[in-house]
Each structure stands twice: as C-alpha cells, then as structure tokens.
Design an enzyme around this catalytic site. Structure first.
Site, PDB file in Angstrom:
ATOM      1  N   SER A 138      11.356  -4.321   0.161  1.00  5.25           N
ATOM      2  CA  SER A 138       9.937  -4.642   0.254  1.00  5.25           C
ATOM      3  C   SER A 138       9.171  -3.410   0.706  1.00  5.25           C
ATOM      4  CB  SER A 138       9.726  -5.776   1.256  1.00  5.25           C
ATOM      5  OG  SER A 138       9.934  -5.285   2.565  1.00  5.25           O
ATOM      6  N   LYS A 139       7.876  -3.559   0.748  1.00  6.02           N
ATOM      7  CA  LYS A 139       6.960  -2.492   1.151  1.00  6.02           C
ATOM      8  C   LYS A 139       7.405  -1.745   2.414  1.00  6.02           C
ATOM      9  CE  LYS A 139       3.370  -2.239  -1.561  1.00  6.02           C
ATOM     10  NZ  LYS A 139       4.347  -1.598  -2.482  1.00  6.02           N
ATOM     11  N   ARG A 140       8.041  -2.481   3.315  1.00  2.99           N
ATOM     12  CA  ARG A 140       8.472  -1.848   4.564  1.00  2.99           C
ATOM     13  C   ARG A 140       9.421  -0.679   4.307  1.00  2.99           C
ATOM     14  NH1 ARG A 140      11.921  -4.508   7.526  1.00  2.99           N
ATOM     15  NH2 ARG A 140      12.323  -6.087   5.926  1.00  2.99           N
ATOM     16  N   HIS A 141      10.156  -0.768   3.209  1.00  5.67           N
ATOM     17  CA  HIS A 141      11.148   0.276   2.921  1.00  5.67           C
ATOM     18  C   HIS A 141      10.548   1.473   2.199  1.00  5.67           C
ATOM     19  CE1 HIS A 141      13.562  -3.548   3.095  1.00  5.67           C
ATOM     20  NE2 HIS A 141      14.196  -2.802   3.973  1.00  5.67           N
ATOM     21  N   GLU A 150       4.116   2.712  -8.706  1.00  7.22           N
ATOM     22  CA  GLU A 150       4.055   3.689  -7.606  1.00  7.22           C
ATOM     23  C   GLU A 150       5.021   4.853  -7.844  1.00  7.22           C
ATOM     24  OE1 GLU A 150       3.676   1.702  -3.383  1.00  7.22           O
ATOM     25  OE2 GLU A 150       4.637   0.313  -4.785  1.00  7.22           O
TER      26      GLU A 150
END
Ligand code: GLU
Ligand code: ZN
Length: 491
Positions: free
Chosen positions: A254-257, A264
């Site tokens: 997810s975005k956290r990674h 992107e």
C-alpha cells in the site's frame, strides 16, 4: 481444452501494481499456452466507478504492451465485455435461479436489517448476517408484496448442509462448510444491478473462461462462486489464486510502502520492460537462478507450475536495479529519445531543443548513461551543463572531517589545477590532478567533493574530469570562484 483467461478489473482507482501483476500473469499464461486473453470491465459498482480509472487502465496496459484478444474494443463473439452493458443477461439468469428455487426475492427493509444487525451484536449471536427471513415466503405473500410495489433484492440460497470444494491449481482443493458461507448474499440489488458475485460467475461461464487467475484475497468468495455454478448447472473453471503482493513488513502493498500505481512508476522514470520483468517474478520463477526475461521470453516460458503459495515481497530496490539494467540495454538513440522529453518537461532544454542544446546533450550522454537508475535521474545529472548560474548549498561542499576554511583551501587548489585544463587531454588531466594530490598530501575525495559541488551544484554527477571537459575551463573556473566567494562570506 483451449485456454481462455481474463483480467476483470473494476475501474475504481488507478491500476495497482498488484492488479497489473494479475493482468500480466493472465496474459503470459494465455500466450504461452496458445490461448486467449480477455479484458472485461467490471463496472457494476456505479458509485465507485470513475472514467479516469478506466482511461488509466487502458493507458497502463498499452504502455506495458499487454494486449488483449477480446475486450470492449475487440469483439470475439462473447461480448459485450463491459458488465454495465450486460444487465439484461444478469436479470434473465436471476429469473432462472428464482424458478429453480436457488434464489428468492427479499423484501426486508433497510430498517429491519439494521435492527437485525444490532440484535446480533447485542446478543453476541453466533448467527451472523441475513436471517433468511424471506426465504420461505409463500408465493401468495410474494405476489402481495409485489402488488404493493415493495422494493426487493434477490438473494442466493446457500445450502445449510454440506461442503463446497474449489479446485485450485496452486492451493489444491479448498473445501469449506456451506454453513460457514455467509447466508444468502444479495445477487441482484433493488435497482436491478447485479452484485459482483453474480456478474462475475455468469460472465466467466458465458465467456468460456477456463482458468481464473486472481489474487489470493479472493479465496473467501470462491465457495460462493462454486455454489452459484452448481445452481446454474455449470462446470466451474479451474482456479489459480495468486500469492499476495506485500511490502517488506508483510502487509499488503500500500501507499505506506511507496508508489503503488503503475502510473506513478511510469512518471517516476521506470521502463515498461523493467516493470514487466520484475512483476513477473512476484510469485513466479522459471528456475532457481534466471532473473532476466523479456516480454517475448515470458510469452513462451510462463507456466502455472512455478507459481508460489507464499506472499511475494515487493522490493523497490530490486525493481530500481532492474530498471538501471534495462536502461543500459537500450539502444542509444532509443534512450536519447526517452530522455529528451524529460529534459524538456523539466525546463532544462527548450521545446524543441536548439542545435546547441542537442550537441551538449549528445556530449553528456555517454557519461550519464552509466549512472541512470531511473530515466528521470537525467535532470540532476545534466542540469549543470545547461544553466548559466548555479546556486550552492555550501554544506554539501564541505567534506567529512573538514570545515569551511579547509574547503576553501581545497577550492584554491582546484583553481590552480583548472588552469590549462582545456589544453590537456583527459589522461593528462588525470595525471595532473593525481600528481598534485600526492605532492600536497591531500585526499583525492577531499578535493573532488568541493570541486564537484562547485561545478555541478550537486554531490551527484557524472565522472568529474569528463564533466569538466563538457563544461569547459572558463565556466568551471567561474563556478569555483563563485562558491569560494560564498564560503568566504560565510565564515
Ligand atoms: N472485479 C474484480 C476485481 O476488481 C475481479 C476479481 C476476479 O478476478 O474475480 O479484482
Ligand atoms: Zn428479507
């Protein structure tokens, strides 16, 4: 049996790298087995649907070079391939299920269902979900409700007894007790829209799908789908649930990674070749050692036998490494054609570039090529050649274990060494500098860091002597003098 597989995204967000891994596995499996790859748009969730996501899906697959044999724009006789265009089909098959007793109309109001949930929560009841209230309504009661114009949904009757097994190429047989399948899920909503389960099963059957390759997170819905197949009297496809794609910490990527959408990565300077190669290894391997696979290789070599069960860890560094490798494998002209627009977008060169800018870029190309991990790295590597004035962060110029005063001394030596630079060859300059370093008893690195920052404005730059040669003695001297003045004013 000729293989037919599908990628069935719901356009509710940008294409996630994990979703695209599913697409790529389906595509390669179809190619390698001489089958067909189908693109189906699952857009029944109209609230979460958006046009931008649909466009992103097409852009992403096109950019990666993943093409489909059948899909919204490519009729193969099994269309339409967009679920919102198939509502009549779903209604027709829902009727059949009602007729055969596998489904029924439920007139429960939202309020009743809410109360039921509250009660189940309060009593910590073992029975969760719908209580099958309408499953035994008499024909008369149903007719009366309909006559009154009461809205209804259609629910699928889950057998209370027995077990259901799905055959999975990777996981083996997955068996669940029917009583553990959430009771009587909605298959047709009150507005006549199908839910995911119904549409997915009908379409896979009608489109002749032989293998369902999708992520393991869909395993829990598997038994329900198999029950639907049985209710229709159809043979379920062979399942092939793919390992999850997780971050280093083991949780779903997810975005956290970091970046998660292909868009992107694309904007961040990644090549499609690198992405295809890297994601094909997320849960699949050819043997224990081979790492490099072109798209053409995978179209021949991919197989289901070598898919793992264990989650695949997404390693950003490894992808970046692959990218650097693929950049260096590129034909020079092709790579230049990729880099130029990046420089134009960054405002470093004009649009179109002038002849002079092209000459400078061509001069820099051989030495920056080796240093690119991302195509976008090019901006920082060549900016110093195209700007007149640089600004410096003087802290960057100060080597470890040195202060500003010491750095000033280094820059003074650099000025001496630059004298006559343009008249000497590359080798002569190298000897010249190394000799001075030895005579003065200083470290090469302590001289190079301030010089590099003075000349390029960054600590990262292509090899120093070649960079100086590209810039020319006069401009180099001016920059060293500029940084010298700045450092003097700071102490
Ligand atoms: N539309 C579902 C998704 O968004 C498809 C899941 C499946 O492959 O069955 O992933
Ligand atoms: Zn009901």
């Amino acid at each position: 049996m000729s293989v037919r597989v599908r990628y069935a995204p719901s356009p509710t967000g940008l294409q996630h790298i994990g979703g695209v891994r599913t697409a790529v596995f389906n595509y390669f499996f179809a190619k390698a087995s001489g089958g067909k790859f189908i693109l189906r748009i699952e857009d029944t969730d109209r609230e979460r649907y958006n046009d931008e996501s649909l466009q992103d899906l097409y852009d992403t697959l096109n950019w990666l070079g993943i093409s489909w044999d059948e899909g919204p724009d490519r009729d193969g006789g099994f269309g339409p391939y967009v679920q919102s265009e198939r509502f009549d089909i779903y209604r027709k098959y829902t009727e059949k299920l009602i007729e055969s007793g596998h489904a029924y109309k439920c007139f429960c109001t939202e309020e009743r269902l809410e109360e039921l949930r509250e009660e189940q929560k309060k009593n910590k009841s073992k029975e969760q979900g719908y209580d099958r209230h309408c499953s035994s309504l008499s024909e008369k009661a149903v007719a009366a409700n309909l006559a009154e114009g009461k809205p209804y949904v259609v629910r699928f009757r889950i057998p209370v007894e027995g077990k259901t097994t799905l055959r999975d190429v990777i996981m083996g047989e997955i068996t669940r007790k029917n009583k553990d399948v959430s009771p009587d899920p909605i298959i047709l909503k009150s507005d006549g829209f199908p839910t995911y389960h119904l549409a997915n099963v009908i379409d896979d059957h009608m489109m002749g799908i032989t293998h369902v390759l999708r992520a393991q997170e869909w395993i829990p819905t598997g038994p329900l789908h198999v029950l639907l197949y049985k209710a229709f009297g159809w043979e379920p496809p062979l399942y092939c649930h793919l390992p999850l794609v997780v971050g280093k910490d083991g949780s779903k990527l997810s975005k956290r990674h970091g970046s998660t959408s292909v868009r992107e990565f694309r904007r961040g300077g990644y090549l499609p070749e690198a992405i295809i190669n890297y994601i094909s290894l997320l849960g699949w391997s050819f043997d224990d050692s081979r790492e490099f696979f072109s798209k053409e290789d995978l179209e021949k070599l991919f197989n289901l036998e070598k898919i793992n069960k264990a989650p695949a860890v997404f390693d950003y560094k490894k992808l970046e490494w692959f990218n650097g490798q693929y950049i260096r494998m590129k034909d020079h002209d092709e790579l230049k054609a990729l880099l130029m627009p990046i420089l134009i977008d960054a405002g470093i060169i004009g649009n179109p570039p002038s002849e002079e800018e092209k000459v400078v870029f061509n001069g820099a190309f051989p030495i920056i090529r080796e240093r690119l991990k991302l195509t976008t790295d090019v901006t920082d590597l060549v900016r110093f050649l195209f700007v007149d004035e640089l600004t410096w962060n003087s802290d960057d110029a100060v080597p470890k274990k040195m202060d500003k005063a010491g750095t000033i001394e280094m820059l003074k030596i650099a000025l001496e060494l630059l004298e006559g630079f343009d008249r000497r060859s590359e080798e002569e300059n190298e000897v010249h500098i190394n000799k001075a370093v030895e005579e003065k008893g200083i470290k090469l690195g302590d001289l190079m860091q301030p010089l590099r920052v003075a000349v390029t404005g960054t600590k990262m730059s292509p090899p120093m002597i070649q960079s100086l040669a590209l810039l020319g003695e006069d401009r180099a001297v001016k920059r060293v003098e500029g940084l010298l003045a700045q450092l003097k004013s700071e102490i």
